[in-house]
Enzyme design. Structure first.
Site, PDB file in Angstrom:
ATOM      1  CG  HIS A 112      -2.037   0.964   1.144  1.00 25.49           C
ATOM      2  ND1 HIS A 112      -1.841   2.316   1.166  1.00 25.49           N
ATOM      3  CD2 HIS A 112      -3.366   0.771   1.005  1.00 25.49           C
ATOM      4  CE1 HIS A 112      -3.020   2.920   1.050  1.00 25.49           C
ATOM      5  NE2 HIS A 112      -3.959   1.996   0.950  1.00 25.49           N
ATOM      6  NE  ARG A 162      -2.984   7.871  -1.554  1.00 27.09           N
ATOM      7  CZ  ARG A 162      -2.983   6.730  -2.232  1.00 27.09           C
ATOM      8  NH1 ARG A 162      -2.845   6.739  -3.539  1.00 27.09           N
ATOM      9  NH2 ARG A 162      -3.112   5.579  -1.600  1.00 27.09           N
TER      10      ARG A 162
END
Ligand SMILES: Cc1cc2nc3c(=O)[nH]c(=O)nc-3n(C[C@H](O)[C@H](O)[C@H](O)COP(=O)(O)OP(=O)(O)OC[C@H]3O[C@@H](n4cnc5c(N)ncnc54)[C@H](O)[C@@H]3O)c2cc1C
Ligand code: SF4
Ligand code: SF4
Lengths: 557, 229
Positions: A327, A347
């Protein structure tokens, strides 16, 4: 709080922030040009850990023999069994049931609830407690194409492109078609999805999606789902029995080659039990605790790839076990939370990755492998990362933008888990950015299944992260949580349908364990190397030297 | 910048003294001391509630509660884990329930014994206003209880300290499920998308996609239009 030298770099991030905020206002998520096919290929080949020379190694035993797999996975598969098969009288099972579910994350519990609803008696055997799993930890979201501007066709394309077109089409088709009904199933069970004032689902984009289709329950999406499923399991005591702290250590087949049950091992009392079952579902999740290539992980304590070992030893092939998901945004500071996940939702809500000078260097929502590779390049090759007091290096995730873009208080309201995580260490992520680097997150490949979640062994089903094929060689955010529900339910349904049709058992057998042992003996594997691993081993060496007759669970680390 | 050697502190695990690095959490301190944990440990990231621990710090008379994976040790800390709570959990069929105060009265009669002492709120490692959600439930305000209790990870620490023997987290789970299934506004677009799929609207195109060669599929993928909200 951050040390002074980091605060200096943060000043630079603050200086460029207003400009980057303007960019976001003008271009939405597209604050940096996304990469094309060639660029993606190049950055992966040069920077992704999977592409390093020593990343893969040919496995020397079992159904994938001769195939190159992630080296640590090959190491694990070339292991001895934990049991001495001679010591088990399979004619005297301790439990008899219709369906045995191995592992109690969201895949296992959806399977159990579905099978019970279809008339089967179910036993769940799980390693820790019900719900102690990766499922409980998911933060960001769950994907389904249920919005007017979206369709299963677009979802299909996103999944295939994200997975580098290595996905199994029949699985992806089943997935995208079932996804909206899975959302409805969860809503009806009482999952509190985030909604707009008019009741429509509040959806966000995710890395590699062409539409906004990420559903969420704040940033506790995994818990939002998993705790509801767990409550439902508690509410069905007549239909579902659960055995906690009871990991499965081997499958039992019959002499016709069908699944017939499993052997469990109690972590506290150290007793083994025999469970006889007409259908068996493996839902043991992933492998983060193997710490592949020494990476820290986001995964729960029991994520040691046990299901892979169980199925492989019984003769089922694995798919795409050469691809690991790191990740992009794992925490690297403060040191107590190194490796922990900083959800992609930060994000999707507008946070931007920037280097030590506060400069953007990548589109914030590339597929995960591409995004992670660009962070590695920025921190190391370009030397534009920030180094922690412990010597780790990473880049800034500029979280204060989330409040600027979505209004003050957005972080507190929609990212409470993240906010709390950092507040515990006196960092307010609404004011300060987060220091991140890729962390070991997800097992892209796994046990091969068909669209009914069935393996090549009759009566053996697999669901969730333990499977391979749905996500090809790279999973997109939100598609695992959906995978658990879609294939959890499919496995539960087909396992219980098999029971309804009637299963004629042959003689119960551990023959597959003997023959696998033979293969392992032939390549001279140390007798002490055993799998399933069950739990990782974090006892320091200076203590171990004094624990002279202690047995450890993990033998690989 | 680089730390050369880590400072050590002394912690008392179930009374016994151990020397551990000062940056340890309770979990890593126990492992550093040689405990191979099988209970009182789960996700190790603050999401599963498996590692509830009670502790006292040096010179402090107060008994505190925390998550072992999230609590950094201090010199002189004395601790014990609470890996399991023998709490009551009523069995129900959600489909048969009504989202109102009578359901709460029937399934969780104990919450009406709350003496508003606020001990639960002080005990909660998630900083949830536990007493407030119990008060909301007492008034039958299920939506409010669901909202306030949202971040509950079911660690059990509130119930452990409650003088009225209330199992707050189980009541909260019921509140959230009632809210999610009955009280939240419906999302008609989800039902419509399910209808479309059932009616076979996408079958032909999906079938073609599953048969498509890699190159054509890849072209289609990179040519697709991105429209994000
Ligand atoms: C921190 C984090 C955040 C994530 N965020 C997202 C997200 O936002 N969206 C998304 O789609 N995905 C996300 N994921 C991925 C996703 O949550 C997991 O892939 C998924 O939950 C796996 O579910 P599962 O049911 O297959 O396995 P798990 O949930 O891991 O459950 C496996 C179960 O099997 C048990 N088990 C293991 N071995 C044995 C054995 N030998 N015998 C018996 N039981 C055993 C385990 O104890 C556990 O109960 C995230 C993952 C993590 C770790
Ligand atoms: S409300 Fe109770 S069970 Fe939930 S997190 Fe707080 S203390 Fe733990
Ligand atoms: S601890 Fe128990 S009695 Fe005290 S406020 Fe909380 S619920 Fe009420």
């Amino acid at each position: 709080m951050y040390p002074d030298y980091m605060l200096e770099s943060i000043k630079k991030v603050e200086q460029t922030r207003p400009q980057r905020f303007e960019l976001a206002k003008k271009h939405g998520k597209q604050v940096y040009p996304p990469m094309g096919e060639k660029e993606r290929g190049d950055i992966l080949a040069n920077y992704h850990p999977d592409y390093k020379d020593d990343a893969l190694r040919e496995v020397q035993v079992g159904p994938n023999k001769g195939e190159k797999l992630t080296a640590k996975v090959s190491d694990m598969l070339e292991s001895h069994t934990r049991i001495d098969p001679k010591k088990f009288d399979l004619n005297k099972p301790d439990h008899v049931t219709d369906v045995l579910v191995i592992g109690a994350g969201s895949a296992g519990m959806s399977a159990a609830i579905t099978a019970a609803g279809n008339g089967s008696k179910v036993i769940i055997a799980t390693k820790l407690r019900l719900g102690d799993s990766n499922s409980m930890m998911a933060q960001g979201g769950i994907q389904a194409a249920d919005q007017k501007d979206d369709s299963p066709i677009l979802h299909y394309l996103d999944i295939m492109g994200g997975g580098h077109f290595d996905n199994k089409p029949e699985l992806v088709k089943a997935f995208v078609k079932d996804a909206p009904s899975a959302i409805k199933w969860l809503s009806d069970l009482g999952v509190m999805f985030d909604k707009n004032p008019d009741g429509s689902m509040m959806v966000k984009p995710g890395g590699g999606t062409c539409r906004s289709r990420m559903h969420s329950t704040r940033d506790y999406t995994g818990a939002g789902i998993c705790r509801v499923l767990r409550d439902e399991v508690y509410n069905l005591p007549d239909k579902i029995k659960y055995l906690e702290y009871n990991p499965v250590v081997e499958l039992i087949l019959d002499d016709k080659g069908q699944a017939a049950g499993a052997i469990t091992y109690h972590l506290g009392t150290k007793q083994y039990s025999i469970i006889k079952a007409k259908s068996v579902i493996i839902s043991t999740g992933g492998y983060g605790r193997l710490h592949i290539r020494g990476y820290e992980t986001t995964n729960h304590y029991g994520a040691t790839a046990d299901g892979l070992m169980l199925a492989y030893r019984a003769g089922v092939k694995l798919l795409y076990m050469d691809s690991v998901q790191y990740h992009p945004t794992g925490a690297i500071f403060p040191e107590q939370i190194v490796g922990f996940l900083c959800t992609e939702k930060i994000r999707t809500m507008g946070a931007q990755p920037v280097n030590k000078n506060g400069e953007l260097f990548v589109y914030p929502l590339e597929p995960r492998d591409v995004e992670a590779s660009s962070f590695i390049r920025e921190s190391h090759e370009r030397n534009l990362g920030i180094t922690t007091p412990k010597g780790l290096r990473g880049i800034w995730l500029d979280s204060p933008l989330v409040d600027m873009i979505n209004g003050e208080g957005a972080i507190n309201k929609y990212l409470p888990a993240m906010h709390r995580q950092y507040a515990r260490f006196d960092i307010d992520i609404a004011k300060y950015p987060m220091l991140v680097f890729p962390t070991l997150h997800y097992q892209n490949g796994g046990i091969e299944i068909n669209k009914d979640a069935e393996t090549t062994i009759p009566g053996l089903y697999v669901a969730g992260e333990a499977t391979g094929g749905v996500h090809g060689r790279n999973r997109l955010m939100g598609n695992s949580q959906m995978d658990l529900i879609v294939f959890g339910r499919r496995s539960g349904l087909h396992a219980s349908e098999r029971v309804k049709k009637g299963v004629k058992f042959g003689k119960m057998s551990l023959e597959h364990v003997y023959s696998y042992e033979k293969e392992v003996d032939e390549i001279n594997i140390d007798k002490n190397k055993i799998a399933p691993i069950l739990l990782p081993d974090y006892i320091p060496n200076h203590v171990k030297e004094k624990q002279v007759d202690t047995e450890y669970f993990g033998t690989l680390i | 910048m680089m730390k050369s050697k880590e400072n050590m502190v002394t912690v008392y695990i179930m009374g016994d003294a151990y020397n551990v690095p000062e940056s340890s959490t309770i979990i890593t301190a126990m492992e550093y001391s040689g405990f191979q944990l099988t209970t009182g440990v789960g996700c190790r990231e603050g999401f599963c509630g498996a590692c509830a621990t009670i502790y006292r710090e040096k010179g402090d008379y107060k008994l505190k509660g925390g998550l072992a994976c999230q609590t950094v040790v201090t010199d002189g800390m004395t601790l014990a884990q609470i890996p399991f709570m023998p709490a009551e959990k009523p069995i129900y069929d959600l489909k048969e329930l009504k989202p109102d105060i009578n359901t709460i009265k029937e399934l969780f009669p104990t919450i009406f014994r709350c003496v508003s002492c606020n001990t639960c709120t002080k005990a909660c490692p998630q900083d949830i206003d536990v007493m407030d959600y119990i008060q909301a439930l007492k008034k039958g305000n299920i939506a409010e209880a669901a909202d306030i209790s949202f971040d509950c990870i079911r660690c059990g620490l509130c119930a452990l300290r409650c003088p009225a023997e209330i199992v707050q987290y189980n009541a909260a789970t019921l509140a959230r499920r009632l809210y999610g299934s009955y009280l939240a506004k419906k999302s008609p677009e989800v039902d419509e998308s399910i209808e479309d799929i059932k009616a076979g609207k996408y079958d032909k195109e999906l079938e073609e996609l599953t048969k498509m060669d890699r190159k054509t599929l890849s072209e289609k993928y990179y040519a697709r239009e991105t429209k994000l909200r």
